[in-house]
Design a protein around this motif. Structure first.
Motif, PDB file in Angstrom:
ATOM      1  N   ASP A 107       0.837  -1.201   0.000  1.00 31.73           N
ATOM      2  CA  ASP A 107       0.000   0.000   0.000  1.00 31.73           C
ATOM      3  C   ASP A 107       0.874   1.255   0.000  1.00 31.73           C
ATOM      4  N   GLU A 117      -4.297  15.059  -9.994  1.00 31.56           N
ATOM      5  CA  GLU A 117      -4.006  13.679 -10.352  1.00 31.56           C
ATOM      6  C   GLU A 117      -2.507  13.425 -10.335  1.00 31.56           C
ATOM      7  N   SER A 119       0.457   9.858 -10.986  1.00 31.73           N
ATOM      8  CA  SER A 119       0.648   8.476 -11.420  1.00 31.73           C
ATOM      9  C   SER A 119       1.889   7.906 -10.739  1.00 31.73           C
ATOM     10  N   SER A 139       0.806   2.903 -12.835  1.00 31.31           N
ATOM     11  CA  SER A 139      -0.531   2.930 -12.256  1.00 31.31           C
ATOM     12  C   SER A 139      -1.495   3.641 -13.204  1.00 31.31           C
ATOM     13  N   ARG A 141      -4.226   6.785 -13.668  1.00 31.83           N
ATOM     14  CA  ARG A 141      -4.225   8.119 -13.069  1.00 31.83           C
ATOM     15  C   ARG A 141      -4.964   8.056 -11.733  1.00 31.83           C
ATOM     16  N   LEU A 142      -4.345   8.590 -10.706  1.00 29.29           N
ATOM     17  CA  LEU A 142      -4.881   8.507  -9.356  1.00 29.29           C
ATOM     18  C   LEU A 142      -5.252   9.895  -8.851  1.00 29.29           C
ATOM     19  N   SER A 165      -3.666   5.588  -0.751  1.00 30.86           N
ATOM     20  CA  SER A 165      -3.748   6.225  -2.069  1.00 30.86           C
ATOM     21  C   SER A 165      -3.763   5.215  -3.205  1.00 30.86           C
ATOM     22  N   TRP A 166      -2.988   4.130  -3.058  1.00 33.31           N
ATOM     23  CA  TRP A 166      -2.922   3.132  -4.138  1.00 33.31           C
ATOM     24  C   TRP A 166      -2.430   1.825  -3.558  1.00 33.31           C
ATOM     25  N   ARG A 167      -3.070   0.739  -3.962  1.00 36.79           N
ATOM     26  CA  ARG A 167      -2.637  -0.606  -3.562  1.00 36.79           C
ATOM     27  C   ARG A 167      -2.095  -1.324  -4.789  1.00 36.79           C
ATOM     28  N   LEU A 168      -0.861  -1.788  -4.694  1.00 36.33           N
ATOM     29  CA  LEU A 168      -0.214  -2.513  -5.787  1.00 36.33           C
ATOM     30  C   LEU A 168      -0.162  -3.991  -5.438  1.00 36.33           C
TER      31      LEU A 168
END
Length: 507
Positions: A107, A117, A119, A139, A141-142, A165-168
């Motif tokens: 995470d 946004e 990335s 990723s 666009r976040l 914010s983002w889970r990989l």
């Protein structure tokens, strides 16, 4: 504080640049990556502008072919990305864990100011034909937002309350290795988050990335107000305070200062590029993996400690000693290793090993230097920390007939230019040596310390009764000589290959 004072912190390297005399070098995973047209019409990397070297020098029998690169600062007028900083916090982030296995998730917690946004480009460090890394994925666009201000308690800074914010999800087919997530906003600000992908596959060598030492030096946020490391903090007037007023506990739940790269990270990446170029069979782990028992080092022919690895827990030392006594060789490629004792504890949210404590000199308590409890680092490494080296000095070859120097072209008394730098180790005659069947000092190099006193550095190799080899370079400059532009030395490359080949063959 005036804006001129604030700008001093934006580099993310204010406090300790002197201990890494080489800086990070060119950003290693973008050597052959994104470029722009400079004022001269030449294509140059986004992160640097060329600065001709007026005094090209001979290194390892060949003339250096690399242009010196000066990091760019300030705002872009040419459309290329620019580094985020800890004052404006244009984009900063950290990962939920240091190391993750294929099939697991990692995470990322990211703050973006102003909200926009962004990335994430994920790179894997390696040789890759000289590029230094390869882009593995990008990723979508976040949506970026301004996360809450860091929480502080007794100088410990934590961002554990930041939103996800983002889970990989790490695919099962990804190669293990050292990775960097490159965060870029829509308007071109950039920051970084390092992480490791590891698994339990057999390999000749286990590479241990020194994430505990990286965090000890992390002054985030380096803004003149809030940040603190195990070395520094700020007073109410924005003045940088020393160790007596620094944090005793630091948290992994926060970004790294400046552009998001740990201090000294380039030393580990130099070795990785060298080792992968020449096909060594590597497994990867972090120092916290070693501490927590997530890796069994006795399964490998050698453990490689590639970077500045100053902070060790009792569990790390115990496991490493057991590996040596089992027959696993140890390779220490920096200096000032195994100096401070540390403890690791869970974060406020319960995540294990997210708080790092080293009590140093604040108030009464038990000693925290390993050598102060009669467990000097020399008893494992063969040499130990002697002091800082303010200006690079040559390494003087000793015992040139030894197999380590074979085919290097080095002769007794030869000077390897600038190879003693940053910090240095030596043999302490009044300190106990580890048990050994044979032992040799491979360099004995005078240098002048910060007080103008002549000291000396030494490089050590011994063979333990188990048959394992233990090598210690005794200098910060060894790994840059393996694969860093303008520092490569063919003699050091060959000597390192001689050592690793012997370890991998169990000779």
């Amino acid at each position: 504080m005036g804006s001129e004072q604030i700008r001093r912190w934006e580099s993310g390297a204010l406090a300790h640049a002197v201990t890494d005399p080489f800086g990070q070098g060119p950003v290693p995973w973008l050597r052959g990556g994104e470029t722009y047209f400079g004022d001269s019409g030449q294509v140059v990397p986004w992160y640097a502008e060329p600065e001709p070297d007026p005094t090209p020098e001979r290194r390892g029998g060949t003339r250096a072919q690399h242009t010196r690169l000066r990091p760019r600062t300030g705002h872009s007028t040419g459309g290329f990305p620019r580094a985020a900083d800890d004052v404006s916090l244009q984009i900063k982030g950290f990962a939920s864990t240091g190391a993750v296995a294929p099939g697991e998730a990692i995470d990322f917690h990211v703050t973006v100011d102003p909200p926009q946004e962004f990335s994430v480009d994920v790179y894997r460090i390696g040789h890759y034909g000289g590029d230094g890394a390869a882009k593995i994925t990008t990723s979508p666009r976040l949506s970026g937002l301004v996360q809450p201000a860091p929480l502080t308690a007794d100088r410990t800074v934590s961002c554990h309350h930041w939103w996800l914010s983002w889970r990989l999800q790490i695919p099962s087919f990804w190669n293990i290795g050292a990775y960097v997530a490159v965060l870029t906003t829509a308007d071109g600000c950039r920051s970084h988050v390092p992480f490791t992908v590891r698994d339990d596959h057999p390999a000749d060598l286990l590479l241990l990335l020194p994430d505990i030492t990286w965090q000890a030096y992390n002054l985030y946020p380096e803004d003149g107000r809030t940040g603190a490391s195990l070395y520094h903090a700020w007073d109410e007037k924005g003045r940088l305070l020393g160790e007596s007023e620094a944090a005793t506990t630091v948290c992994f739940d926060r970004p790294y200062a400046g552009a998001g790269l740990p201090m000294h990270v380039g030393h580990a990446y130099d070795f990785i590029r060298f080792a992968e170029r020449y096909g060594y069979d590597l497994a990867y782990a972090d120092a916290r993996d070693l501490h927590a028992g997530r890796v069994d080092p006795t399964r490998y022919r050698g453990l490689v400690f590639p970077g500045h690895d100053e902070y060790w827990s009792a569990a790390m030392r115990r496991t490493t000693e057991r590996a040596r006594d089992h027959g696993t060789s140890l390779v220490f490629l920096s200096a000032n290793t195994l100096y401070w004792q540390v403890e690791l504890a869970p974060s406020p949210s319960g995540a294990p090993d997210r708080l790092l404590t080293c009590r140093k000199r604040r108030g009464p308590g038990k000693p925290v230097l390993w050598r102060e409890i009669e467990r000097a680092e020399q008893e494992l490494i063969g040499i130990q920390y002697a002091g800082r080296v303010p200006e690079p000095h040559p390494m003087i070859v000793r015992n040139a007939g030894h197999w380590l120097w074979e085919a290097t072209g080095a002769h007794e008394g030869d000077e390897i230019e600038d190879l003693v730098a940053g910090e240095a180790d030596r043999y302490f005659p009044r300190t106990a040596l580890p048990g050994h069947e044979e032992r040799v000092l491979l360099a004995h190099s005078p240098y002048t310390d910060v007080e103008g006193v002549v000291r000396h550095q030494e490089t050590s190799l011994y063979r333990a009764p188990s048959g394992s080899w233990v090598f210690a370079s005794g200098t910060f400059a060894w790994t840059p000589a393996l694969d860093r532009p303008d520092h490569i030395d063919e003699r050091v490359q060959r000597a390192t290959a001689n050592l690793l080949d012997r370890i991998c063959k169990r000779d």
